[in-house]
Structure formats: C-alpha cells, structure tokens
Design a protein around this motif. Structure first.
Motif, short mmCIF file in Angstrom:
data_model
loop_
_atom_site.label_atom_id
_atom_site.label_comp_id
_atom_site.label_asym_id
_atom_site.label_seq_id
_atom_site.Cartn_x
_atom_site.Cartn_y
_atom_site.Cartn_z
N ALA A 59 0.83 -1.22 0.00
CA ALA A 59 0.00 0.00 0.00
C ALA A 59 0.86 1.25 0.00
O ALA A 59 1.09 1.86 1.04
CB ALA A 59 -0.92 -0.03 1.21
N SER A 60 1.31 1.64 -1.18
CA SER A 60 2.12 2.84 -1.35
C SER A 60 2.34 3.06 -2.85
O SER A 60 1.86 2.26 -3.66
CB SER A 60 3.47 2.63 -0.65
OG SER A 60 4.24 3.80 -0.67
N HIS A 61 3.07 4.13 -3.21
CA HIS A 61 3.59 4.34 -4.56
C HIS A 61 2.52 4.52 -5.64
O HIS A 61 2.13 5.64 -5.92
CB HIS A 61 4.53 3.17 -4.92
CG HIS A 61 5.36 3.39 -6.15
ND1 HIS A 61 4.95 3.00 -7.40
CD2 HIS A 61 6.58 3.93 -6.33
CE1 HIS A 61 5.87 3.31 -8.29
NE2 HIS A 61 6.87 3.87 -7.66
N SER A 62 2.05 3.42 -6.25
CA SER A 62 1.02 3.49 -7.27
C SER A 62 -0.11 2.52 -6.93
O SER A 62 -0.82 2.05 -7.81
CB SER A 62 1.61 3.17 -8.66
OG SER A 62 2.47 2.05 -8.56
N ILE A 83 -1.17 -4.81 1.33
CA ILE A 83 -0.15 -5.22 2.31
C ILE A 83 0.38 -3.94 2.94
O ILE A 83 0.82 -3.03 2.21
CB ILE A 83 0.99 -5.98 1.61
CG1 ILE A 83 0.42 -7.17 0.81
CG2 ILE A 83 2.05 -6.44 2.62
CD1 ILE A 83 1.32 -7.65 -0.32
N ALA A 84 0.31 -3.85 4.26
CA ALA A 84 0.71 -2.57 4.87
C ALA A 84 1.35 -2.78 6.23
O ALA A 84 1.15 -3.80 6.89
CB ALA A 84 -0.49 -1.65 5.01
N VAL A 85 2.10 -1.80 6.63
CA VAL A 85 2.65 -1.72 7.98
C VAL A 85 2.00 -0.49 8.61
O VAL A 85 2.10 0.61 8.05
CB VAL A 85 4.19 -1.57 7.93
CG1 VAL A 85 4.74 -1.25 9.31
CG2 VAL A 85 4.84 -2.84 7.37
N GLY A 86 1.34 -0.70 9.73
CA GLY A 86 0.78 0.47 10.44
C GLY A 86 -0.67 0.72 10.10
O GLY A 86 -1.04 0.81 8.92
N GLU A 87 -1.49 0.81 11.14
CA GLU A 87 -2.94 0.99 10.99
C GLU A 87 -3.29 2.26 10.23
O GLU A 87 -4.25 2.31 9.46
CB GLU A 87 -3.57 0.99 12.39
CG GLU A 87 -5.05 0.68 12.43
CD GLU A 87 -5.45 -0.53 11.58
OE1 GLU A 87 -6.42 -0.39 10.83
OE2 GLU A 87 -4.78 -1.59 11.65
N TYR A 102 -6.95 4.20 3.19
CA TYR A 102 -7.56 3.65 1.97
C TYR A 102 -9.08 3.66 2.02
O TYR A 102 -9.73 3.60 0.98
CB TYR A 102 -7.03 2.23 1.69
CG TYR A 102 -5.65 2.29 1.09
CD1 TYR A 102 -4.56 2.59 1.89
CD2 TYR A 102 -5.44 2.11 -0.27
CE1 TYR A 102 -3.30 2.72 1.35
CE2 TYR A 102 -4.17 2.23 -0.82
CZ TYR A 102 -3.11 2.53 0.00
OH TYR A 102 -1.87 2.66 -0.54
N SER A 103 -9.66 3.75 3.24
CA SER A 103 -11.13 3.80 3.33
C SER A 103 -11.64 5.10 2.70
O SER A 103 -12.82 5.23 2.40
CB SER A 103 -11.59 3.65 4.77
OG SER A 103 -11.04 4.71 5.53
#
Ligand code: AMP
Length: 370
Positions: free
Chosen positions: A26-29, A47-51, A57-58
């Motif tokens: 979950a970053s970049h593009s 796929i993410a680190v950190g809530e 994204y919501s």
C-alpha cells in the motif's frame, strides 16, 4: 535463490484461476493498481505496515482492498510466501516494494510476481543501465569520471538515493568539492539542459498485433511482442522547480542555498507529436536489447519508463530506466491522451490487470510473471 521458471510453473499449477487475487504493497502506485484490478474483476489484497496506512484507503472505496495483510515490517512478506500462494496471490511490484524489501529479498520472494524480476539486476546499477540503454540505441548524458574534468554544469547523483535526494549541480571542481559527500558512491553526469519527459510504456510479449518489437541478434527476424505508449509525466522536484523565484543561481549561493531534486509529485504532459516516432524507436531498441542482456534473458515484461530530457535540438537524452510501473503514471487513473486513443479509461494499473486476465484465459501466466 531467485525463482526459476520451473518453480513458477509449479506454483501456478496449484493456483485456482477463478480465485486469483492481485496483491500490492500500500504505497507508490497502489491506488491505481488496486483500482485497475477491481475494474478488471479481480479480488485485491493490500499489504501494509501500520494501521494509519490502512485506514487512509477507506477514503478511496474504488480502490480499498478486499482484504489486508498487516505486518510489523515489510520483510515479513518473505515469511508469508506460502500464505500468499495458498490465497492465489499475484504481487504487482512497484518502486516502494523493492525499496522496502531490498532488491535481493525481492528477487527471492517466493510468490508469483508480475514482470521479469531478472531485469532488476540490470536496472539496479547505473553502469548496467547504461550498457542496456546504449545497446538499445538511446543517447545518454556523458559521464565524467574525474571531477577535475568538470568544465560545465554537471549533476552529481548518489547511488540508491531516494527520489533524487542529495543530488546537486556543480559547475566546476570547486563546486563539486564543496558539496560532495565522499563517503557515498556517486556518479557525475553532464547536466543536460532541456525539458524532462518520463515516457510510460507497456510491453506485452503475448500480443501479436499492434506495434511489434523486432528482435535483434539471436532474435533477429522475430516479432517479440506489442509495445504500447500508456502516458507521460513530468515530476515536480523540490526545490529546484521553484528555485527561480528567489533570484539567480549567484543570489542563491550567497544565501547558501543549493537546488535539490526531491520528487514531491507528478504532472501529466504530452510531447510534440513529431517526437513520438523517435520515442518508439528508443523504447523498441530498449525492449529488444533486454532480451540480449544475458544468456536466456526473458527480457522486459509489462510496464517500464524511459526518463528523458529533450534538448532544443529536439534530441532525446535518456538518463534512466525504471523497469516497472512508475508513480508518474498516477495522474492517469482515468486514462491518458495516448491510451484513450486505443481504449478509454485504461490506466497502467488496469493494463497490468488486463494482461493478467488475458493470460489466465489463455493459460500462459508463466509468460508474464516471474
Ligand atoms: P534520477 O535519479 O536519475 O531519476 O534523477 C533525478 C532528477 O535529476 C531528474 O528527474 C532530473 O530532474 C534531474 N536529472 C537527472 N539527470 C540529469 C541530467 N543528466 N541532466 C539534467 N538533469 C538531470
């Protein structure tokens, strides 16, 4: 370790075509990739680190992943390889994934991944990029080996610098000495005066129509696949893009200010139409050369970007290649002046998903994944 084609095929044999899910860090593009995957009917995984990362994204229901994998550290992805495969995941790599994982870990990630991971070796060093691009017929900015030879504007680039961080311009050896960090690996390049254009291409090795790339060397006489121009951007770089507002370079130096090249955003652009044939020639050469880089090279697959400067002689200089989706394609979630001609609303993210969808249908996923 890497991933052999045999191993990839073994994994794909156990994949359920109806359940294939597009996974992305979950970053970049990722907004564009998730949105494009959804448009093509895929389930998606973020796929993410950190809530905080996930929560944001919501705000974008059109891209919000169907499922999340929350980690404490991106390197944990390596331990989740079996889990990814059990869930029929195909990972779409982007610049942040490679940066977070490290290129060796990315190469060894035991999960089917869009594109050719083997090309990373060629992309990851400036010297190898130069060999590749020049073999493809691209003109590049000159390199100055000895800083004493600087006799006009040059740009000094640090290896592995994130988004142009720390780069500086020098006009002579004194400038160079004043600014350089000698403990870091750097390259000195001729500073090319002109306008920057970042050309986003897509190479589909499974398509037999359209602009067909002609093979070279061992592949001479063969059509290798279809080359498409998706879009073009120019980066906003802080603070060089706004520097002029403070006066001349001399005024700025008196204030102890140096221009920097940190990427903060992207703007959509088009180039003069008469430059397009040369743009295609360079991209075709680059793709054809990618098959010649080493014995058995699978070549370029999917999205790539030629980073160029066009001089006032209307000549291109290519200063870099990215062999995957670039964040510069983000302004084109709804299509671009180029991709709209062929099919409206086709972003690069969606084009990737389309290519996976077609390969599932034709039973040839192994041709576009690694
Ligand atoms: P790079 O890390 O190679 O993508 O370069 C970052 C930024 O530095 C580019 O977006 C350009 O603004 C600038 N740049 C890089 N190479 C050159 C060059 N040879 N001449 C002029 N500007 C350059």
């Amino acid at each position: 370790m890497g991933v052999s084609t045999e191993l990839l095929r073994k994994w794909l044999d156990s994949y359920d075509p109806a359940e294939i899910t597009i996974g992305v860090v979950a970053s970049h593009s990722s907004l564009q990739i998730l949105h494009g995957a959804r448009q093509e009917g895929f389930k998606t995984l973020g796929i993410a680190v950190g809530e905080n990362r996930r929560r944001f994204y919501s705000a974008f229901p059109g891209a919000d992943p169907d499922e999340w994998l929350m980690l404490d550290n991106y390197r944990e992805m390596l331990d989740y390889a079996e889990w990814f495969r059990e869930k029929n995941i195909i990972i779409i790599p982007h610049g942040s994934l490679v940066e977070y994982l490290g290129s060796t870990n990315f190469k060894n990630l035991q999960v089917p991944t869009f594109g050719n991971r083997g090309i990373l070796h060629w992309e990851s060093s400036r010297e190898r990029q130069r060999q590749w691009l020049e073999k493809g017929g691209c003109s590049m900015p000159k390199v100055i080996d000895d800083p004493h030879d600087i006799d006009g504007p040059v740009i000094v680039k640090y290896a592995g610098a994130k988004g142009g961080e720390g780069y500086f311009i020098a006009r002579d050896y004194r400038d160079f000495k004043r600014n350089v960090k000698l403990d870091e690996e750097f390259t000195i390049q001729e500073y090319v005066l002109g306008c920057r254009y970042y050309l986003h291409f897509f190479f589909d090795p499974t398509a037999e129509d359209g602009f067909q790339v002609q093979g070279r060397g061992a592949n001479a006489g063969k059509s290798l696949g279809r080359l498409e121009l998706m879009s073009m951007d120019r980066r906003d770089e802080s603070n060089v893009d706004e520097f002029y507002k403070l006066g001349s370079l001399r005024d700025l130096r008196e204030m102890n200010l140096e221009p920097s090249f940190v990427v903060t955003g992207n703007q959509p652009v088009v180039i003069r139409e008469s430059l397009l044939p040369r743009a295609f020639e360079m991209a075709e050469g680059t793709v054809a050369a990618s098959f010649e880089l080493e014995e058995g090279s699978r070549g370029m697959i999917g999205s790539f970007c030629l980073e160029t400067i066009v001089t006032d002689k209307l000549e291109f200089r290519v200063f870099e290649i990215s062999a995957r989706i670039v964040a510069g394609s983000n302004p084109f979630v709804g299509g671009s002046p180029y991709s709209d001609i062929n099919e409206p609303f086709m972003s690069t993210g969606r084009r990737i998903a389309r290519s996976i969808k077609k390969a599932i249908r034709d039973g040839c996923l192994d041709k576009i994944l690694s």
